[in-house]
Design an enzyme around this catalytic site. Sequence first.
Site, short mmCIF file in Angstrom:
data_model
loop_
_atom_site.label_atom_id
_atom_site.label_comp_id
_atom_site.label_asym_id
_atom_site.label_seq_id
_atom_site.Cartn_x
_atom_site.Cartn_y
_atom_site.Cartn_z
CG ASP A 55 -1.47 1.23 1.32
OD1 ASP A 55 -2.35 1.79 0.68
OD2 ASP A 55 -1.62 1.37 2.21
CG ASP A 57 -1.91 7.34 0.63
OD1 ASP A 57 -1.35 8.22 1.30
OD2 ASP A 57 -2.80 7.02 0.07
CD GLU A 64 -3.63 7.20 4.76
OE1 GLU A 64 -4.09 7.51 4.42
OE2 GLU A 64 -3.02 6.26 4.91
NE ARG A 100 -11.76 9.79 2.82
CZ ARG A 100 -10.64 7.97 2.70
NH1 ARG A 100 -9.35 8.42 3.50
NH2 ARG A 100 -11.14 7.22 2.13
N GLY A 145 -5.68 3.30 -3.00
CA GLY A 145 -6.66 4.12 -3.04
C GLY A 145 -6.51 5.39 -2.95
CG ASN A 215 -7.82 0.31 1.65
OD1 ASN A 215 -7.40 -0.04 2.61
ND2 ASN A 215 -7.72 1.16 1.36
#
Length: 256
Positions: A55, A57, A64, A100, A145, A215
């Site tokens: 991933d 972040d 993030e 967001r 994401g 996620n």
Amino acid sequence: MAKASSVEKISERAFRLRNASKDEAVGAYCEARRIDHGWVPEGRRFAGLKLLAMDMDSTLITIECIDELGDLAGKKAEIASITAQAMRGELDYPDSLRRRVAALANLSEQSLLRVYEERLKLTSGAEALIEACRKHGVKLLLVSGGFTFFTERLKQRLGLDYIISNRLEIKDGRLTGRLLGEIVDADAKAAKFRAVMRGLGARKEQTVAIGDGANDLKMMAEAGLSVAFHAKPVVRAKADCALSYSGLDAVVNLFE
């Protein structure tokens, strides 16, 4: 406690216990002393891997990105709260992302560059892990994401092989508060992992997936070894092993 037949020093701060017997007391001992540990099959070699996915972040990088964009929009607390809930698996990810991103409407496109240049830092050990992958011919997949603005720059900067992420809609130099195309959620991450794995002709045991949020779990379930990195409790509970105190370079120490 582990009844190991021998102890090998891997590096200054890492050790391998041979022929160890799994005992829950070991986990409790390590947790109390902030020591990372993992139960892994003997003989598994890093050089035998074909794919390592991670991933972006809070895994490859320390921030993030969407929370930092929220800060520049004057909405960090609101956005960070949603992010935290989504990463714990308490919210539907696509819906939480739309909320967001909508909060970022009218933010200047230059804010993306500000976050990249001023706030984005690589996680400790990231470059060492990437170098180990290069040395042994392990392909690197960055799944996120987050947003293509960041993943594309990291791909070029670090020499990553594959990326997948979300694309922000920008008009007249400002974010519209909308996304372009399909949302990269847990299913999309897992699908990309499987596609790259098939393309490489890799067996499951030749793959690793590293993540920190809910996620990431579906992707991590596809891998031969799943690593929860400074992760939320729901992720630590389901991963093969968890690294909560070490840098990313500790992933290499899980192999011989």
